[in-house]
Every structure is written in C-alpha cells, then in structure tokens.
Design a protein around this motif. Structure first.
Motif, PDB file in Angstrom:
ATOM      1  N   GLU A   4       0.839  -1.206   0.000  1.00  0.00           N
ATOM      2  CA  GLU A   4       0.000   0.000   0.000  1.00  0.00           C
ATOM      3  C   GLU A   4       0.873   1.254   0.000  1.00  0.00           C
ATOM      4  O   GLU A   4       0.549   2.252  -0.645  1.00  0.00           O
ATOM      5  CB  GLU A   4      -0.948  -0.016   1.193  1.00  0.00           C
TER       6      GLU A   4
ATOM      7  N   ALA B 128       2.204   1.798  -3.521  1.00  0.00           N
ATOM      8  CA  ALA B 128       1.102   2.251  -4.378  1.00  0.00           C
ATOM      9  C   ALA B 128       0.803   3.721  -4.103  1.00  0.00           C
ATOM     10  O   ALA B 128       0.587   4.510  -5.033  1.00  0.00           O
ATOM     11  CB  ALA B 128      -0.141   1.389  -4.154  1.00  0.00           C
ATOM     12  N   HIS B 129       0.808   4.100  -2.846  1.00  0.00           N
ATOM     13  CA  HIS B 129       0.574   5.498  -2.465  1.00  0.00           C
ATOM     14  C   HIS B 129       1.660   6.394  -3.069  1.00  0.00           C
ATOM     15  O   HIS B 129       1.358   7.461  -3.617  1.00  0.00           O
ATOM     16  CB  HIS B 129       0.564   5.611  -0.939  1.00  0.00           C
TER      17      HIS B 129
ATOM     18  N   LEU C  36       3.494   5.823  -5.692  1.00  0.00           N
ATOM     19  CA  LEU C  36       3.305   5.872  -7.141  1.00  0.00           C
ATOM     20  C   LEU C  36       2.209   6.861  -7.518  1.00  0.00           C
ATOM     21  O   LEU C  36       2.353   7.617  -8.483  1.00  0.00           O
ATOM     22  CB  LEU C  36       2.987   4.474  -7.679  1.00  0.00           C
ATOM     23  N   GLU C  37       1.148   6.872  -6.744  1.00  0.00           N
ATOM     24  CA  GLU C  37       0.056   7.812  -7.013  1.00  0.00           C
ATOM     25  C   GLU C  37       0.443   9.256  -6.730  1.00  0.00           C
ATOM     26  O   GLU C  37      -0.094  10.164  -7.339  1.00  0.00           O
ATOM     27  CB  GLU C  37      -1.155   7.481  -6.135  1.00  0.00           C
ATOM     28  N   ARG C  38       1.353   9.464  -5.803  1.00  0.00           N
ATOM     29  CA  ARG C  38       1.653  10.812  -5.322  1.00  0.00           C
ATOM     30  C   ARG C  38       3.026  11.339  -5.742  1.00  0.00           C
ATOM     31  O   ARG C  38       3.544  12.263  -5.126  1.00  0.00           O
ATOM     32  CB  ARG C  38       1.546  10.828  -3.797  1.00  0.00           C
TER      33      ARG C  38
ATOM     34  N   ARG D  18      -6.823   1.140  -0.598  1.00  0.00           N
ATOM     35  CA  ARG D  18      -7.371   2.142  -1.523  1.00  0.00           C
ATOM     36  C   ARG D  18      -6.393   2.484  -2.653  1.00  0.00           C
ATOM     37  O   ARG D  18      -6.783   2.552  -3.810  1.00  0.00           O
ATOM     38  CB  ARG D  18      -7.721   3.407  -0.730  1.00  0.00           C
ATOM     39  N   HIS D  19      -5.137   2.689  -2.332  1.00  0.00           N
ATOM     40  CA  HIS D  19      -4.169   3.100  -3.349  1.00  0.00           C
ATOM     41  C   HIS D  19      -3.901   1.968  -4.339  1.00  0.00           C
ATOM     42  O   HIS D  19      -3.809   2.200  -5.538  1.00  0.00           O
ATOM     43  CB  HIS D  19      -2.872   3.588  -2.705  1.00  0.00           C
ATOM     44  N   ARG D  20      -3.800   0.744  -3.833  1.00  0.00           N
ATOM     45  CA  ARG D  20      -3.597  -0.398  -4.731  1.00  0.00           C
ATOM     46  C   ARG D  20      -4.790  -0.564  -5.662  1.00  0.00           C
ATOM     47  O   ARG D  20      -4.638  -0.794  -6.849  1.00  0.00           O
ATOM     48  CB  ARG D  20      -3.362  -1.684  -3.939  1.00  0.00           C
TER      49      ARG D  20
ATOM     50  N   SER E 130      -6.960   1.717  -6.617  1.00  0.00           N
ATOM     51  CA  SER E 130      -7.059   2.809  -7.589  1.00  0.00           C
ATOM     52  C   SER E 130      -6.079   2.630  -8.746  1.00  0.00           C
ATOM     53  O   SER E 130      -6.326   3.114  -9.848  1.00  0.00           O
ATOM     54  CB  SER E 130      -6.843   4.159  -6.911  1.00  0.00           C
ATOM     55  N   LEU E 131      -4.985   1.919  -8.496  1.00  0.00           N
ATOM     56  CA  LEU E 131      -4.011   1.636  -9.562  1.00  0.00           C
ATOM     57  C   LEU E 131      -4.304   0.308 -10.261  1.00  0.00           C
ATOM     58  O   LEU E 131      -3.599  -0.074 -11.180  1.00  0.00           O
ATOM     59  CB  LEU E 131      -2.586   1.605  -8.985  1.00  0.00           C
TER      60      LEU E 131
END
Length: 175
Positions: free
Chosen positions: A43, A46-47, A49-51, A86-88, A90-91
């Motif tokens: 997680e 993933a966070h 990567l999103e940010r 959530r972050h995983r 969403s990706l």
C-alpha cells in the motif's frame, strides 16, 4: 523523484528494488507479522506511485518520504484494525497471496533489522541520530546540521565516529 521516475515504470522499479527490503524490515520490526508488513509495504508503494507529483526533494530524500508514508500507513492500519488497500485498488493492483516461502523471506529481514537496531542502540545519542539521518533517511549534511543546530563538520564527525564504532562492534578494522 517525480522527474527521475516520471512515467517510466522501469525507473520506479529501480526505486522499488532499492528500498523494498529495508521498508519491509522496518514494517516487520513494528508489526511482528509478515503478512501485515507485506500489505502495508504494498500500500505504501502504491501510495508513492500515485503521489509522485507531490514529492519535494527540497524537504528531504525520497527514502525519508517513503518511510514517512509507511509510518502513516501503519498508524492508520492500527487505528482501523486493518490495512487499507485504496491506493492499490485505484491503480488496479490485485492483492498478492503470500506463500509460506514469502512469509519466511520477510521474516528473515527482521533478524537483520534487529541486529542493526541493537548496534545502533549501543551508540551515543548524538552519533545514532546523525547516522540515522545521513544513512537511513539519506539527508545531506547541510540539512542535518540545520535541524540539529550544529555545523556540518560536527555532523560529519558524528557520522564518522558512529561508523567507526559500528565497524569495531562488527569486528572490522578501525581506520
């Protein structure tokens, strides 16, 4: 980091491979449960990567940012009683079922981390703090000096003395 990684999956892969074991060991020392450490680690990446767009190298090294996110993910998981995904999601990253071998590999990391923590605990506070800031958080000497309100040469000396002490504890030559 955002500029270095950009949209390049291979560049993010390099970042991941460089830090995943240390992050897993850190999480495992805090949770003592390999499956939770693995979930929080996934997680966290993933966070990140999103940010990537909000990473500011002026505020510190990417490794420090990564570990701060992991710490916050761990705190949130403890509050909720479960690891968020959530972050995983969403990706579009599917959860991975961990095998016994995966869990054993993660468990081995704790042994190394515990040994490092014991060695660091044997250092004077000023040396330990300087070493952690320089080596673990990858902060530069100028930044560390400013945060500790000492000169860069003092920070360099503390890091040098700490490393020499660790080398001695490990039975290496004292240079």
């Amino acid at each position: 980091m955002a500029a270095d990684v950009g949209g390049d999956p291979e560049a993010f892969g390099v970042f991941y491979r460089r830090h995943v074991e240390a992050l897993l060991a850190y999480l495992l020392r805090r949770t003592r449960r390999p499956e939770i450490a693995a979930d929080v680690c996934a997680e966290t990446f993933a966070h990140v990567l999103e940010r990537l767009d909000v990473f500011d190298p002026a505020r510190g090294a990417a490794r420090g940012w990564l570990f701060t996110i992991a710490r916050n993910q761990l705190i949130d998981a403890a509050r909720r009683g479960q690891v968020e995904d959530r972050h995983r999601r969403s990706l579009g990253i599917e959860p991975r079922d961990l095998t016994d071998r995966d869990l054993a590999s993660i468990g081995e990391l704790a042994t190394h981390g515990d040994a490092v923590e014991l060695l660091l605990a044997g250092l004077p506070d000023d040396q330990r703090e300087a070493l952690e800031a320089r080596v673990v958080q990858e902060r530069d000497y100028h930044e560390i000096a400013a945060s500790l309100a000492v000169s860069e040469s003092v920070v360099r000396k503390r890091v040098s003395r700490g490393l020499r002490s660790l080398r001695t504890q490990l039975g290496g030559e004292d240079r």
